[in-house]
Design a protein around this motif. Structure first.
Motif, short mmCIF file in Angstrom:
data_model
loop_
_atom_site.label_atom_id
_atom_site.label_comp_id
_atom_site.label_asym_id
_atom_site.label_seq_id
_atom_site.Cartn_x
_atom_site.Cartn_y
_atom_site.Cartn_z
N VAL A 215 0.84 -1.20 0.00
CA VAL A 215 0.00 0.00 0.00
C VAL A 215 0.87 1.25 0.00
N GLY A 216 1.93 1.25 0.78
CA GLY A 216 2.81 2.42 0.85
C GLY A 216 3.57 2.67 -0.43
N LEU A 217 3.71 1.62 -1.27
CA LEU A 217 4.50 1.76 -2.51
C LEU A 217 3.64 1.73 -3.77
N GLU A 218 2.32 1.59 -3.62
CA GLU A 218 1.48 1.36 -4.80
C GLU A 218 1.48 2.53 -5.76
N ASP A 219 1.50 3.77 -5.26
CA ASP A 219 1.50 4.92 -6.16
C ASP A 219 2.78 4.96 -7.00
N THR A 220 3.92 4.75 -6.36
CA THR A 220 5.20 4.73 -7.08
C THR A 220 5.21 3.60 -8.10
N ALA A 221 4.77 2.41 -7.68
CA ALA A 221 4.76 1.26 -8.58
C ALA A 221 3.84 1.50 -9.77
N ARG A 222 2.65 2.10 -9.51
CA ARG A 222 1.70 2.36 -10.59
C ARG A 222 2.27 3.34 -11.60
N MET A 223 2.90 4.41 -11.11
CA MET A 223 3.48 5.40 -12.02
C MET A 223 4.59 4.80 -12.88
N ARG A 224 5.28 3.82 -12.36
CA ARG A 224 6.38 3.20 -13.10
C ARG A 224 5.95 1.97 -13.88
N GLY A 225 4.66 1.63 -13.79
CA GLY A 225 4.17 0.47 -14.52
C GLY A 225 4.70 -0.84 -13.98
N ILE A 226 4.85 -0.92 -12.66
CA ILE A 226 5.43 -2.10 -12.01
C ILE A 226 4.37 -2.78 -11.15
N GLY A 227 4.28 -4.10 -11.25
CA GLY A 227 3.33 -4.86 -10.44
C GLY A 227 3.92 -5.23 -9.09
N LEU A 228 3.05 -5.43 -8.10
CA LEU A 228 3.45 -5.89 -6.77
C LEU A 228 2.67 -7.17 -6.47
N VAL A 229 3.38 -8.27 -6.27
CA VAL A 229 2.74 -9.58 -6.16
C VAL A 229 3.18 -10.27 -4.87
N LEU A 230 2.21 -10.81 -4.15
CA LEU A 230 2.48 -11.61 -2.97
C LEU A 230 2.16 -13.07 -3.28
N PRO A 268 12.48 -3.07 -13.96
CA PRO A 268 12.13 -2.49 -15.26
C PRO A 268 10.63 -2.29 -15.42
N LYS A 269 10.23 -1.30 -16.19
CA LYS A 269 8.82 -1.02 -16.45
C LYS A 269 8.16 -2.24 -17.09
N GLY A 270 6.93 -2.51 -16.65
CA GLY A 270 6.19 -3.64 -17.20
C GLY A 270 6.44 -4.95 -16.49
N GLU A 271 7.40 -4.97 -15.57
CA GLU A 271 7.69 -6.19 -14.81
C GLU A 271 7.05 -6.11 -13.42
N ALA A 272 7.34 -7.08 -12.57
CA ALA A 272 6.72 -7.12 -11.25
C ALA A 272 7.75 -7.45 -10.17
N VAL A 273 7.51 -6.89 -9.00
CA VAL A 273 8.28 -7.25 -7.81
C VAL A 273 7.45 -8.27 -7.03
N LYS A 274 8.08 -9.38 -6.64
CA LYS A 274 7.36 -10.43 -5.94
C LYS A 274 7.94 -10.64 -4.55
N ASN A 337 22.12 -12.96 -7.71
CA ASN A 337 21.72 -12.31 -8.97
C ASN A 337 21.97 -13.33 -10.08
N ILE A 338 20.89 -13.98 -10.53
CA ILE A 338 21.06 -15.08 -11.47
C ILE A 338 19.96 -15.04 -12.53
N ASP A 339 20.34 -15.32 -13.76
CA ASP A 339 19.39 -15.39 -14.88
C ASP A 339 18.53 -14.14 -14.98
N GLY A 340 19.15 -12.96 -14.79
CA GLY A 340 18.43 -11.70 -14.94
C GLY A 340 17.45 -11.41 -13.83
N GLU A 341 17.59 -12.07 -12.69
CA GLU A 341 16.70 -11.83 -11.56
C GLU A 341 17.52 -11.63 -10.28
N VAL A 342 17.08 -10.65 -9.48
CA VAL A 342 17.70 -10.39 -8.18
C VAL A 342 16.81 -11.00 -7.10
#
Length: 351
Positions: A215-230, A268-274, A337-342
């Motif tokens: 919730v605290g990061l949703e505005d920033t994530a939305r502006m950057r086109g980034i998803g937040l997934v649990l 990156p834009k269009g991707e998601a943080v999990k 940091n492996i296969d393009g993922e942190v």
């Protein structure tokens, strides 16, 4: 009352103590001890500002004295400079590993002795001033934050407002509570660094904490086109799914807010943080994932204090505080940091 700094000199050779006294008596209050037992007694009772400690002494040697100093609540933060005629690198390494801050070799060079003592006392005083300022700031900030937190409630009670205004007032109130938590957290981190934090775990819903971070990061994530997934146990979690942990709610919030915030900045834009939660045997595993690469210059120091790269306003304290919090939970934290993922992975043992 004498306001000069106090120096404790420890050496079994009276001639060495005499030389040190002659060198330092004009600028400092001098205490002397001819053996380790007397040194520990003086250190505990008088709390000197710095100790000059001979390594080779009969009975209790300098290494043993240093171990005792570092194990005591009163004496553990007193800076210790070893005084030695030894010239082997291994002896110096051993002393520094035990917590000595420097070495002075015999026979004494007067200018070096004075400079080392003066410089280390200056550094200690600078740290004390910084800590005092931080404590004052933490205290003084709480007063205006009380107003920030309470006024939205009073405004809501004073009239009939539409949903948009009520929502904005709620966000102001939430921001106030978040800032108050950050201030309280700075005190906790200060204690963790010094090994004096009192950990009080209790049953808590870690999934709810993750959603609060989102919730605290949703505005920033939305502006950057980034998803937040649990994800819980490998599946995307519905909004009401719980995941319980024995830990401290505020600490877990701060740890995840820092790690997820860093991931949002790097994603990156269009991707998601999990954020992925799993329970295995007697531990809980938390993984914060985002597509991207870690700059080579900070891969080996990812959790070090002040380590940062690629962020104009980055302090380098987010991952460092996450490490302290994981360790306060008696857990471990790592990054790969492996296969393009942190992936930042945290394991927290459970009773």
């Amino acid at each position: 009352m004498d306001d000069k700094p106090t120096v404790l000199a420890v050496d079994d050779a009276p001639e060495n103590l005499h030389v040190l006294m002659e060198l330092l008596k004009e600028e400092y209050v001098l205490l002397v001890a001819k053996d380790g037992e007397k040194a520990l007694q003086l250190a505990r009772n008088r709390e000197p500002d710095i100790i000059l400690l001979d390594v080779m002494m009969p009975g209790m040697d300098g290494y043993e004295v240093l171990r005792e100093l570092k194990s005591g609540d009163v004496t553990k933060d007193i800076p210790v400079i070893f005084v030695t005629s030894l010239d082997e690198a291994g002896d110096e390494t051993k002393g520094l590993a035990l917590g000595a801050i420097d070495y002075i070799t015999k026979p004494f060079n007067p200018d070096i002795v004075k400079a080392r003592v003066r410089n280390h006392l200056s550094l200690r005083e600078a740290v004390r001033i910084r800590e005092d300022v931080e404590r004052i700031m933490r205290h003084d900030l709480k007063s205006p934050l009380t107003t920030v937190i309470s006024l939205p409630q009073l405004i809501r009670m004073s009239g009939d407002y539409d949903d948009h205004v009520i929502s904005m007032l709620g966000r102001i109130e939430d921001a106030g509570y978040t800032l108050l938590s950050m201030i309280n957290m700075s005190t906790a981190l200060f204690k963790m660094e010094r090994g004096i934090y009192h950990f009080v775990p209790e049953k808590m819903d870690l999934a709810a904490v993750v959603r609060k971070v989102f919730v605290g990061l949703e505005d920033t994530a939305r502006m950057r086109g980034i998803g937040l997934v649990l994800e819980i146990e490998g599946e995307v979690a519905p909004a009401d799914q719980e995941f319980f942990l024995i830990g401290e709610d505020l600490l877990c919030y701060s740890m995840l807010a820092n790690l997820v915030g860093n991931s949002v900045d790097a994603c990156p834009k269009g991707e998601a943080v999990k954020v992925c939660l799993q329970r295995k045997v007697d531990s809980v595993y938390i993984s914060v994932r985002n597509p991207g690469e870690i700059p080579d210059e900070i891969k080996s120091s990812f959790f070090a204090k002040y380590a940062t790269a690629g962020k104009d306003r980055g302090t380098g304290l987010g991952t460092y505080s996450a490490k302290l919090i994981a360790e306060a939970h008696h857990g471990e934290i790592s990054m790969i940091n492996i296969d393009g993922e942190v992936l930042v992975n945290i394991s927290i043992p459970q009773p």
